[in-house]
Design an enzyme around this catalytic site. Structure first.
Site, short mmCIF file in Angstrom:
data_model
loop_
_atom_site.label_atom_id
_atom_site.label_comp_id
_atom_site.label_asym_id
_atom_site.label_seq_id
_atom_site.Cartn_x
_atom_site.Cartn_y
_atom_site.Cartn_z
N GLU A 211 8.18 -6.57 -7.80
CA GLU A 211 8.72 -5.51 -6.94
C GLU A 211 9.75 -6.15 -6.02
O GLU A 211 9.53 -6.35 -4.84
CB GLU A 211 7.60 -4.84 -6.14
CG GLU A 211 8.02 -3.53 -5.50
CD GLU A 211 6.87 -2.82 -4.82
OE1 GLU A 211 7.10 -2.22 -3.76
OE2 GLU A 211 5.74 -2.87 -5.36
N HIS A 223 9.17 -5.55 2.66
CA HIS A 223 9.77 -6.72 2.02
C HIS A 223 10.71 -7.41 3.00
O HIS A 223 11.43 -6.75 3.77
CB HIS A 223 10.54 -6.31 0.77
CG HIS A 223 9.67 -5.79 -0.34
ND1 HIS A 223 9.24 -6.57 -1.37
CD2 HIS A 223 9.13 -4.56 -0.55
CE1 HIS A 223 8.48 -5.86 -2.18
NE2 HIS A 223 8.39 -4.63 -1.70
N ASN A 301 7.80 6.87 -1.44
CA ASN A 301 7.74 5.75 -0.49
C ASN A 301 8.78 4.69 -0.83
O ASN A 301 8.93 4.30 -1.99
CB ASN A 301 6.35 5.12 -0.48
CG ASN A 301 5.28 6.11 -0.08
OD1 ASN A 301 4.41 6.47 -0.87
ND2 ASN A 301 5.35 6.59 1.15
N GLY A 302 9.51 4.24 0.18
CA GLY A 302 10.54 3.23 -0.05
C GLY A 302 11.76 3.77 -0.77
O GLY A 302 12.38 3.06 -1.56
N ASP A 330 -3.61 7.06 -1.22
CA ASP A 330 -4.51 6.75 -0.10
C ASP A 330 -4.53 7.88 0.91
O ASP A 330 -5.27 7.83 1.90
CB ASP A 330 -4.14 5.44 0.56
CG ASP A 330 -2.72 5.43 1.12
OD1 ASP A 330 -1.98 6.41 0.90
OD2 ASP A 330 -2.35 4.42 1.76
N HIS A 333 0.07 7.20 2.74
CA HIS A 333 1.45 7.14 2.26
C HIS A 333 1.96 8.52 1.86
O HIS A 333 3.15 8.81 2.01
CB HIS A 333 1.55 6.20 1.05
CG HIS A 333 1.57 4.75 1.39
ND1 HIS A 333 0.43 4.06 1.76
CD2 HIS A 333 2.59 3.85 1.44
CE1 HIS A 333 0.74 2.80 1.99
NE2 HIS A 333 2.04 2.65 1.82
N ASP A 356 -0.99 -0.19 -4.40
CA ASP A 356 -0.02 -0.90 -3.56
C ASP A 356 -0.75 -1.76 -2.53
O ASP A 356 -0.31 -1.92 -1.39
CB ASP A 356 0.92 0.08 -2.86
CG ASP A 356 2.25 -0.57 -2.46
OD1 ASP A 356 2.79 -1.35 -3.26
OD2 ASP A 356 2.73 -0.31 -1.33
N ALA A 391 2.89 -1.21 5.43
CA ALA A 391 3.03 -2.50 4.76
C ALA A 391 2.04 -2.59 3.60
O ALA A 391 1.08 -3.34 3.64
CB ALA A 391 2.82 -3.65 5.74
N GLY A 392 2.27 -1.79 2.57
CA GLY A 392 1.29 -1.72 1.50
C GLY A 392 0.07 -0.95 1.97
O GLY A 392 0.13 -0.19 2.94
#
Length: 473
Positions: A211, A223, A301-302, A330, A333, A356, A391-392
Protein backbone atom coordinates in the site's frame (compact mmCIF):
# COMPACT_ATOMS: atom_id res chain seq x y z
CA UNK A 1 25.55 -9.49 -10.53
CA UNK A 2 26.84 -6.90 -8.06
CA UNK A 3 29.37 -8.27 -5.55
CA UNK A 4 28.96 -7.30 -1.91
CA UNK A 5 31.58 -7.03 0.82
CA UNK A 6 30.37 -6.86 4.41
CA UNK A 7 32.96 -5.48 6.84
CA UNK A 8 32.84 -6.40 10.52
CA UNK A 9 35.15 -5.10 13.27
CA UNK A 10 35.39 -7.47 16.21
CA UNK A 11 36.83 -7.41 19.72
CA UNK A 12 35.60 -9.84 22.37
CA UNK A 13 32.08 -9.92 20.93
CA UNK A 14 31.06 -12.86 23.12
CA UNK A 15 27.69 -14.49 22.55
CA UNK A 16 26.66 -11.76 20.08
CA UNK A 17 29.14 -12.89 17.43
CA UNK A 18 27.62 -16.20 16.29
CA UNK A 19 24.15 -14.82 15.44
CA UNK A 20 25.75 -11.78 13.80
CA UNK A 21 27.87 -14.00 11.57
CA UNK A 22 24.91 -16.26 10.76
CA UNK A 23 22.77 -13.27 9.74
CA UNK A 24 25.41 -12.26 7.19
CA UNK A 25 26.73 -15.59 5.93
CA UNK A 26 23.19 -16.86 5.36
CA UNK A 27 22.61 -14.07 2.84
CA UNK A 28 25.95 -13.92 1.01
CA UNK A 29 26.08 -14.96 -2.60
CA UNK A 30 28.82 -17.13 -4.01
CA UNK A 31 30.94 -14.13 -5.00
CA UNK A 32 30.22 -12.02 -1.91
CA UNK A 33 32.41 -11.88 1.19
CA UNK A 34 32.42 -11.11 4.89
CA UNK A 35 35.68 -9.44 5.94
CA UNK A 36 36.24 -9.56 9.70
CA UNK A 37 38.91 -7.43 11.35
CA UNK A 38 39.47 -9.10 14.72
CA UNK A 39 41.56 -7.13 17.24
CA UNK A 40 42.94 -10.34 18.78
CA UNK A 41 39.86 -11.25 20.80
CA UNK A 42 40.57 -13.26 23.95
CA UNK A 43 37.06 -14.50 24.72
CA UNK A 44 36.78 -17.29 22.17
CA UNK A 45 35.62 -15.07 19.32
CA UNK A 46 38.89 -15.54 17.43
CA UNK A 47 38.60 -19.32 17.59
CA UNK A 48 35.00 -19.23 16.37
CA UNK A 49 35.99 -17.04 13.44
CA UNK A 50 38.85 -19.34 12.42
CA UNK A 51 36.67 -22.42 12.70
CA UNK A 52 33.98 -20.93 10.45
CA UNK A 53 36.50 -19.47 7.99
CA UNK A 54 38.09 -22.89 7.52
CA UNK A 55 34.83 -24.18 6.06
CA UNK A 56 33.59 -21.08 4.21
CA UNK A 57 35.87 -19.25 1.76
CA UNK A 58 33.52 -16.26 1.76
CA UNK A 59 34.57 -15.49 5.35
CA UNK A 60 37.95 -13.74 5.43
CA UNK A 61 39.43 -13.11 8.87
CA UNK A 62 42.47 -11.10 9.96
CA UNK A 63 43.68 -11.03 13.58
CA UNK A 64 45.63 -7.87 14.37
CA UNK A 65 45.50 -4.96 16.75
CA UNK A 66 43.88 -1.75 15.55
CA UNK A 67 43.20 1.76 16.85
CA UNK A 68 39.44 1.37 17.19
CA UNK A 69 36.34 0.80 15.11
CA UNK A 70 37.12 3.30 12.36
CA UNK A 71 40.66 2.02 11.93
CA UNK A 72 39.42 -1.57 11.91
CA UNK A 73 36.90 -0.77 9.19
CA UNK A 74 39.49 1.03 7.08
CA UNK A 75 41.81 -1.96 7.33
CA UNK A 76 38.97 -4.25 6.26
CA UNK A 77 38.06 -1.84 3.46
CA UNK A 78 41.60 -2.07 2.08
CA UNK A 79 41.16 -5.85 1.82
CA UNK A 80 37.63 -5.81 0.39
CA UNK A 81 37.05 -6.93 -3.18
CA UNK A 82 33.31 -6.32 -3.62
CA UNK A 83 31.62 -3.67 -5.72
CA UNK A 84 29.59 -2.38 -2.77
CA UNK A 85 30.59 -2.12 0.87
CA UNK A 86 28.33 -2.70 3.88
CA UNK A 87 29.51 -2.75 7.45
CA UNK A 88 28.04 -4.33 10.53
CA UNK A 89 29.19 -4.46 14.12
CA UNK A 90 29.80 -7.84 15.72
CA UNK A 91 26.55 -7.45 17.68
CA UNK A 92 24.45 -6.35 14.67
CA UNK A 93 22.04 -8.58 12.77
CA UNK A 94 21.26 -8.06 9.10
CA UNK A 95 17.52 -8.37 8.60
CA UNK A 96 16.46 -11.32 6.44
CA UNK A 97 16.51 -10.32 2.79
CA UNK A 98 18.64 -7.22 3.36
CA UNK A 99 21.36 -8.17 0.88
CA UNK A 100 18.80 -9.28 -1.72
CA UNK A 101 17.13 -5.88 -1.33
CA UNK A 102 20.46 -4.12 -1.91
CA UNK A 103 21.17 -6.18 -5.02
CA UNK A 104 17.73 -5.39 -6.41
CA UNK A 105 18.02 -1.67 -5.70
CA UNK A 106 21.49 -0.69 -6.92
CA UNK A 107 22.07 0.49 -10.48
CA UNK A 108 25.29 1.24 -12.39
CA UNK A 109 25.18 4.89 -11.36
CA UNK A 110 24.33 4.22 -7.71
CA UNK A 111 26.93 5.41 -5.20
CA UNK A 112 25.00 4.89 -1.95
CA UNK A 113 22.06 2.61 -1.11
CA UNK A 114 20.19 3.55 2.08
CA UNK A 115 18.09 1.05 4.01
CA UNK A 116 16.11 1.07 7.23
CA UNK A 117 17.16 -0.26 10.63
CA UNK A 118 15.78 -1.60 13.89
CA UNK A 119 16.99 -1.39 17.49
CA UNK A 120 16.16 -4.46 19.58
CA UNK A 121 16.80 -5.48 23.17
CA UNK A 122 18.66 -8.55 24.37
CA UNK A 123 15.54 -10.69 24.01
CA UNK A 124 14.89 -9.56 20.45
CA UNK A 125 12.09 -7.16 21.38
CA UNK A 126 11.73 -4.16 19.10
CA UNK A 127 12.69 -0.89 20.81
CA UNK A 128 12.85 1.45 17.84
CA UNK A 129 12.84 1.29 14.07
CA UNK A 130 13.41 3.67 11.20
CA UNK A 131 12.40 3.28 7.56
CA UNK A 132 14.87 3.92 4.78
CA UNK A 133 15.27 7.54 3.77
CA UNK A 134 17.75 9.50 1.71
CA UNK A 135 20.74 11.07 3.40
CA UNK A 136 20.18 14.81 3.47
CA UNK A 137 22.74 17.24 4.86
CA UNK A 138 20.13 19.57 6.31
CA UNK A 139 18.24 16.73 7.99
CA UNK A 140 21.47 15.31 9.38
CA UNK A 141 22.42 18.62 10.93
CA UNK A 142 18.91 19.03 12.32
CA UNK A 143 18.29 15.51 13.59
CA UNK A 144 21.73 13.97 13.96
CA UNK A 145 22.74 10.63 12.52
CA UNK A 146 19.76 8.61 11.33
CA UNK A 147 21.42 5.80 9.36
CA UNK A 148 23.72 3.33 11.03
CA UNK A 149 25.84 0.23 10.44
CA UNK A 150 24.06 -2.36 8.38
CA UNK A 151 21.72 0.23 6.82
CA UNK A 152 24.09 1.56 4.15
CA UNK A 153 25.77 0.09 1.10
CA UNK A 154 28.40 2.27 -0.56
CA UNK A 155 30.22 1.83 -3.85
CA UNK A 156 33.74 0.75 -2.85
CA UNK A 157 35.60 3.18 -5.10
CA UNK A 158 33.30 6.00 -4.08
CA UNK A 159 33.87 5.25 -0.40
CA UNK A 160 37.63 5.33 -0.96
CA UNK A 161 37.29 8.66 -2.76
CA UNK A 162 35.45 10.13 0.24
CA UNK A 163 38.19 9.17 2.69
CA UNK A 164 36.88 5.88 3.99
CA UNK A 165 35.84 5.73 7.62
CA UNK A 166 37.84 8.72 8.98
CA UNK A 167 39.87 6.77 11.55
CA UNK A 168 40.55 9.81 13.76
CA UNK A 169 36.89 10.48 14.54
CA UNK A 170 35.99 7.30 16.46
CA UNK A 171 32.58 7.83 18.10
CA UNK A 172 31.34 10.47 15.63
CA UNK A 173 32.41 8.39 12.65
CA UNK A 174 28.85 7.56 11.55
CA UNK A 175 27.70 11.20 11.61
CA UNK A 176 30.77 12.45 9.76
CA UNK A 177 30.44 9.72 7.16
CA UNK A 178 26.75 10.47 6.59
CA UNK A 179 27.61 14.12 5.91
CA UNK A 180 30.29 13.09 3.42
CA UNK A 181 27.87 10.77 1.63
CA UNK A 182 24.88 13.13 1.57
CA UNK A 183 25.62 14.51 -1.92
CA UNK A 184 26.07 11.05 -3.47
CA UNK A 185 23.82 9.50 -6.11
CA UNK A 186 21.55 7.61 -3.73
CA UNK A 187 18.90 4.94 -3.97
CA UNK A 188 16.52 4.08 -1.14
CA UNK A 189 16.38 0.34 -0.56
CA UNK A 190 12.83 -0.99 -0.05
CA UNK A 191 12.26 -2.60 3.33
CA UNK A 192 13.35 -6.23 3.13
CA UNK A 193 10.53 -8.34 1.77
CA UNK A 194 12.19 -11.65 2.53
CA UNK A 195 10.56 -12.21 5.92
CA UNK A 196 7.08 -11.67 4.47
CA UNK A 197 8.03 -13.59 1.35
CA UNK A 198 8.91 -16.63 3.45
CA UNK A 199 5.53 -16.47 5.21
CA UNK A 200 3.82 -16.39 1.82
CA UNK A 201 5.88 -19.31 0.56
CA UNK A 202 5.03 -21.26 3.71
CA UNK A 203 1.34 -20.69 3.04
CA UNK A 204 0.70 -18.64 6.18
CA UNK A 205 -0.61 -15.67 4.18
CA UNK A 206 -1.86 -15.43 0.61
CA UNK A 207 0.46 -12.65 -0.50
CA UNK A 208 1.92 -9.21 0.14
CA UNK A 209 -0.02 -6.00 -0.44
CA UNK A 210 2.18 -2.95 -0.98
CA UNK A 211 0.00 0.00 0.00
CA UNK A 212 2.49 2.53 -1.29
CA UNK A 213 4.89 4.13 -1.97
CA UNK A 214 3.07 5.20 -5.16
CA UNK A 215 0.25 7.13 -3.47
CA UNK A 216 -0.83 10.75 -3.27
CA UNK A 217 0.68 12.98 -0.61
CA UNK A 218 -2.65 14.82 -0.54
CA UNK A 219 -4.45 11.62 0.53
CA UNK A 220 -1.69 9.68 2.26
CA UNK A 221 -3.49 9.36 5.61
CA UNK A 222 -1.16 7.66 8.10
CA UNK A 223 1.58 7.06 5.53
CA UNK A 224 4.77 9.07 5.96
CA UNK A 225 4.72 11.59 3.08
CA UNK A 226 8.53 11.72 2.98
CA UNK A 227 8.66 8.08 1.87
CA UNK A 228 6.27 8.41 -1.09
CA UNK A 229 7.39 8.17 -4.72
CA UNK A 230 6.03 8.61 -8.20
CA UNK A 231 5.98 5.25 -9.99
CA UNK A 232 8.40 4.46 -12.77
CA UNK A 233 9.04 1.24 -14.64
CA UNK A 234 12.43 0.59 -13.03
CA UNK A 235 11.23 1.04 -9.45
CA UNK A 236 8.17 -1.13 -9.97
CA UNK A 237 10.34 -3.84 -11.50
CA UNK A 238 12.76 -3.74 -8.55
CA UNK A 239 9.92 -4.17 -6.07
CA UNK A 240 8.46 -7.09 -7.98
CA UNK A 241 11.89 -8.69 -8.32
CA UNK A 242 12.52 -8.34 -4.60
CA UNK A 243 9.14 -9.94 -3.88
CA UNK A 244 9.96 -13.00 -6.00
CA UNK A 245 6.31 -13.70 -6.74
CA UNK A 246 5.00 -12.99 -3.24
CA UNK A 247 3.61 -9.53 -4.04
CA UNK A 248 -0.06 -9.98 -4.94
CA UNK A 249 -1.34 -6.39 -4.84
CA UNK A 250 0.05 -2.85 -5.16
CA UNK A 251 -1.99 0.27 -4.44
CA UNK A 252 -1.41 3.24 -6.78
CA UNK A 253 -2.78 6.75 -7.13
CA UNK A 254 -3.23 6.79 -10.92
CA UNK A 255 -3.06 10.58 -11.23
CA UNK A 256 0.65 10.48 -10.36
CA UNK A 257 3.12 10.81 -13.22
CA UNK A 258 3.59 7.30 -14.58
CA UNK A 259 0.62 5.98 -12.62
CA UNK A 260 -1.39 4.48 -15.50
CA UNK A 261 1.74 2.97 -17.01
CA UNK A 262 2.58 1.37 -13.67
CA UNK A 263 -0.94 -0.06 -13.42
CA UNK A 264 -0.50 -1.70 -16.81
CA UNK A 265 2.95 -3.01 -15.81
CA UNK A 266 1.55 -4.59 -12.64
CA UNK A 267 -1.44 -6.13 -14.38
CA UNK A 268 0.75 -7.60 -17.12
CA UNK A 269 3.02 -9.05 -14.39
CA UNK A 270 0.08 -10.87 -12.80
CA UNK A 271 -0.10 -8.52 -9.81
CA UNK A 272 -3.38 -6.90 -8.75
CA UNK A 273 -3.27 -3.17 -9.39
CA UNK A 274 -5.44 -1.41 -6.81
CA UNK A 275 -6.51 2.23 -6.81
CA UNK A 276 -6.31 4.03 -3.49
CA UNK A 277 -4.93 6.96 -1.51
CA UNK A 278 -5.80 9.03 -4.56
CA UNK A 279 -6.84 12.63 -5.12
CA UNK A 280 -7.69 11.98 -8.75
CA UNK A 281 -10.89 12.88 -10.53
CA UNK A 282 -12.93 10.41 -12.56
CA UNK A 283 -11.20 11.32 -15.84
CA UNK A 284 -7.85 10.36 -14.30
CA UNK A 285 -9.09 7.06 -12.89
CA UNK A 286 -10.86 5.61 -15.91
CA UNK A 287 -7.64 5.13 -17.95
CA UNK A 288 -6.17 3.20 -15.00
CA UNK A 289 -9.19 0.90 -14.91
CA UNK A 290 -8.87 0.38 -18.66
CA UNK A 291 -5.18 -0.43 -18.08
CA UNK A 292 -6.05 -3.24 -15.69
CA UNK A 293 -6.77 -1.84 -12.22
CA UNK A 294 -9.29 -4.14 -10.54
CA UNK A 295 -9.52 -3.21 -6.83
CA UNK A 296 -10.52 -0.13 -4.82
CA UNK A 297 -8.31 0.02 -1.73
CA UNK A 298 -10.58 0.74 1.28
CA UNK A 299 -13.20 2.65 -0.68
CA UNK A 300 -14.05 6.13 0.69
CA UNK A 301 -11.02 6.23 3.00
CA UNK A 302 -7.85 7.90 1.76
CA UNK A 303 -9.42 9.34 -1.38
CA UNK A 304 -11.22 12.38 -2.76
CA UNK A 305 -14.83 12.23 -1.49
CA UNK A 306 -17.90 11.70 -3.63
CA UNK A 307 -19.43 14.92 -4.95
CA UNK A 308 -22.63 15.32 -6.90
CA UNK A 309 -20.85 17.28 -9.66
CA UNK A 310 -17.61 15.29 -9.66
CA UNK A 311 -17.90 11.62 -8.66
CA UNK A 312 -14.17 11.26 -8.08
CA UNK A 313 -12.66 7.89 -7.12
CA UNK A 314 -15.64 6.79 -5.03
CA UNK A 315 -18.16 7.19 -7.82
CA UNK A 316 -15.88 5.87 -10.56
CA UNK A 317 -14.77 2.79 -8.64
CA UNK A 318 -18.11 1.91 -7.10
CA UNK A 319 -19.93 2.16 -10.42
CA UNK A 320 -17.49 0.16 -12.55
CA UNK A 321 -18.32 -3.56 -12.78
CA UNK A 322 -14.61 -4.36 -13.24
CA UNK A 323 -13.71 -3.12 -9.76
CA UNK A 324 -13.91 -5.07 -6.51
CA UNK A 325 -14.35 -2.69 -3.59
CA UNK A 326 -12.72 -3.06 -0.17
CA UNK A 327 -14.61 -1.80 2.89
CA UNK A 328 -13.12 -1.27 6.37
CA UNK A 329 -16.10 -2.51 8.35
CA UNK A 330 -15.18 -1.26 11.83
CA UNK A 331 -18.09 1.25 11.69
CA UNK A 332 -15.55 3.98 12.50
CA UNK A 333 -13.97 4.42 9.10
CA UNK A 334 -17.41 4.07 7.52
CA UNK A 335 -20.92 4.70 8.80
CA UNK A 336 -23.12 1.57 8.72
CA UNK A 337 -25.39 3.18 6.14
CA UNK A 338 -22.42 3.90 3.87
CA UNK A 339 -21.27 0.29 4.21
CA UNK A 340 -24.75 -0.94 3.32
CA UNK A 341 -25.14 1.40 0.34
CA UNK A 342 -21.74 0.49 -1.10
CA UNK A 343 -22.10 -3.26 -0.55
CA UNK A 344 -25.59 -3.34 -2.01
CA UNK A 345 -24.56 -1.37 -5.08
CA UNK A 346 -21.45 -3.46 -5.71
CA UNK A 347 -23.12 -6.76 -4.88
CA UNK A 348 -21.60 -9.95 -3.53
CA UNK A 349 -19.31 -10.49 -6.49
CA UNK A 350 -17.57 -7.14 -6.00
CA UNK A 351 -17.43 -6.64 -2.22
CA UNK A 352 -14.71 -7.70 0.23
CA UNK A 353 -14.24 -6.74 3.86
CA UNK A 354 -10.79 -5.79 5.15
CA UNK A 355 -9.46 -4.81 8.56
CA UNK A 356 -6.68 -2.32 7.68
CA UNK A 357 -5.34 -3.36 11.08
CA UNK A 358 -2.12 -2.04 12.65
CA UNK A 359 0.11 -3.45 15.38
CA UNK A 360 -2.21 -2.34 18.21
CA UNK A 361 -4.85 -4.85 17.14
CA UNK A 362 -6.11 -6.96 20.04
CA UNK A 363 -3.87 -4.97 22.40
CA UNK A 364 -4.45 -2.35 25.09
CA UNK A 365 -5.09 1.32 24.42
CA UNK A 366 -1.97 3.47 24.45
CA UNK A 367 0.82 4.96 22.31
CA UNK A 368 2.14 2.94 19.36
CA UNK A 369 4.34 3.62 16.34
CA UNK A 370 3.53 3.19 12.67
CA UNK A 371 6.82 3.51 10.83
CA UNK A 372 8.15 6.84 12.12
CA UNK A 373 4.71 8.14 13.10
CA UNK A 374 3.25 7.99 16.60
CA UNK A 375 -0.26 6.59 16.97
CA UNK A 376 -2.65 6.90 19.90
CA UNK A 377 -5.24 4.19 20.46
CA UNK A 378 -8.27 5.15 22.55
CA UNK A 379 -11.29 2.87 22.91
CA UNK A 380 -9.80 0.77 20.13
CA UNK A 381 -9.63 3.66 17.62
CA UNK A 382 -6.16 4.38 16.23
CA UNK A 383 -5.31 7.99 15.32
CA UNK A 384 -2.11 9.88 14.53
CA UNK A 385 -0.84 11.62 17.63
CA UNK A 386 -0.02 14.87 15.83
CA UNK A 387 -3.25 15.52 13.91
CA UNK A 388 -5.88 12.97 14.93
CA UNK A 389 -6.22 11.36 11.50
CA UNK A 390 -7.28 7.73 11.48
CA UNK A 391 -4.21 5.49 11.41
CA UNK A 392 -5.46 2.11 10.32
CA UNK A 393 -7.64 0.17 12.71
CA UNK A 394 -7.59 -2.40 15.49
CA UNK A 395 -10.30 -4.38 13.76
CA UNK A 396 -10.33 -8.18 13.53
CA UNK A 397 -12.14 -10.01 10.74
CA UNK A 398 -14.69 -11.67 13.02
CA UNK A 399 -15.73 -8.21 14.26
CA UNK A 400 -15.98 -6.97 10.68
CA UNK A 401 -18.25 -9.95 9.95
CA UNK A 402 -20.52 -9.10 12.91
CA UNK A 403 -20.55 -5.42 11.97
CA UNK A 404 -21.70 -6.15 8.44
CA UNK A 405 -24.61 -8.22 9.77
CA UNK A 406 -25.50 -6.39 12.96
CA UNK A 407 -24.45 -2.84 12.05
CA UNK A 408 -24.94 -2.56 8.30
CA UNK A 409 -27.94 -4.96 8.42
CA UNK A 410 -26.81 -7.23 5.61
CA UNK A 411 -27.25 -10.98 5.52
CA UNK A 412 -24.96 -13.69 6.86
CA UNK A 413 -24.41 -15.03 3.35
CA UNK A 414 -23.29 -11.56 2.29
CA UNK A 415 -20.80 -11.54 5.15
CA UNK A 416 -19.50 -15.04 4.35
CA UNK A 417 -19.00 -14.08 0.72
CA UNK A 418 -17.25 -10.79 1.60
CA UNK A 419 -14.85 -12.36 4.12
CA UNK A 420 -14.12 -15.72 2.46
CA UNK A 421 -15.21 -16.57 -1.05
CA UNK A 422 -14.73 -13.25 -2.85
CA UNK A 423 -11.28 -12.53 -1.32
CA UNK A 424 -10.14 -16.01 -2.37
CA UNK A 425 -11.43 -15.44 -5.89
CA UNK A 426 -9.75 -12.06 -6.07
CA UNK A 427 -6.37 -13.50 -5.04
CA UNK A 428 -6.66 -16.43 -7.43
CA UNK A 429 -6.71 -19.09 -4.72
CA UNK A 430 -10.40 -20.03 -4.85
CA UNK A 431 -9.51 -23.44 -6.22
CA UNK A 432 -8.47 -24.66 -2.77
CA UNK A 433 -9.81 -22.25 -0.15
CA UNK A 434 -12.61 -19.78 0.56
CA UNK A 435 -15.47 -22.28 0.58
CA UNK A 436 -16.54 -25.47 2.35
CA UNK A 437 -15.86 -28.01 -0.38
CA UNK A 438 -14.44 -31.52 -0.51
CA UNK A 439 -10.71 -31.34 -1.10
CA UNK A 440 -10.37 -27.72 -0.02
CA UNK A 441 -8.04 -26.59 2.77
CA UNK A 442 -9.77 -27.17 6.12
CA UNK A 443 -9.37 -23.64 7.51
CA UNK A 444 -12.68 -22.91 9.25
CA UNK A 445 -13.89 -20.45 11.89
CA UNK A 446 -17.04 -21.62 13.67
CA UNK A 447 -19.25 -18.83 14.99
CA UNK A 448 -21.83 -19.15 17.76
CA UNK A 449 -25.36 -17.73 17.68
CA UNK A 450 -23.94 -14.28 18.46
CA UNK A 451 -21.52 -14.55 15.54
CA UNK A 452 -18.51 -14.80 17.86
CA UNK A 453 -15.73 -17.33 17.25
CA UNK A 454 -16.32 -20.60 19.01
CA UNK A 455 -13.88 -22.96 17.31
CA UNK A 456 -11.04 -22.64 14.83
CA UNK A 457 -9.94 -25.41 12.49
CA UNK A 458 -6.51 -24.81 10.95
CA UNK A 459 -5.37 -27.18 8.23
CA UNK A 460 -7.67 -29.82 9.57
CA UNK A 461 -6.75 -29.50 13.25
CA UNK A 462 -8.74 -27.74 15.98
CA UNK A 463 -6.54 -25.03 17.47
CA UNK A 464 -9.00 -22.98 19.54
CA UNK A 465 -12.30 -23.63 21.24
CA UNK A 466 -14.63 -21.27 23.08
CA UNK A 467 -18.19 -22.04 24.10
CA UNK A 468 -20.16 -25.02 22.86
CA UNK A 469 -20.82 -24.45 19.16
CA UNK A 470 -20.20 -27.47 16.93
CA UNK A 471 -19.98 -28.15 13.24
CA UNK A 472 -23.12 -29.70 11.80
CA UNK A 473 -22.61 -32.73 9.60
Amino acid sequence: MVRLSVLMPCLDAGHHLAPALDSVLGQLGRDDELVVQDARSADGSAELLDRLAAGDPRLRVVHERDEGQSDALNRALDRARGDFILWANADDLLLPGALDAVRAAVEPRTEVAVGGWQLVDGDGGLLRESPAERLDRGQLLLRGCYAFSGALAVDRQFLHSRGGFAADLHYVMDFDLMLRLADADQVVVPAPLAALREIVQDGEVAGIHLEGPFISKARCGAHDPETLLEPDTGTVEKLLRAGQGAIRMVTIAPELHGGVKAVRQLAESGVIAAIGHTDGVEEQLLPAIDAGASVATHLFNGMRPLHHREPGPVGALLDDERITIELICDLVHLHPTVVRLAAKHAGRNRTVLITDAMSATDAADGRYTLGRLEVDVHDGVATLADNGSLAGSTLTMDTAFRNLVGGAKLGILDAVHATSQRPAELLGIAGHTGMLCTGYVADIVVLDQNLRPSKVLRRGEWVAEVGTATLST
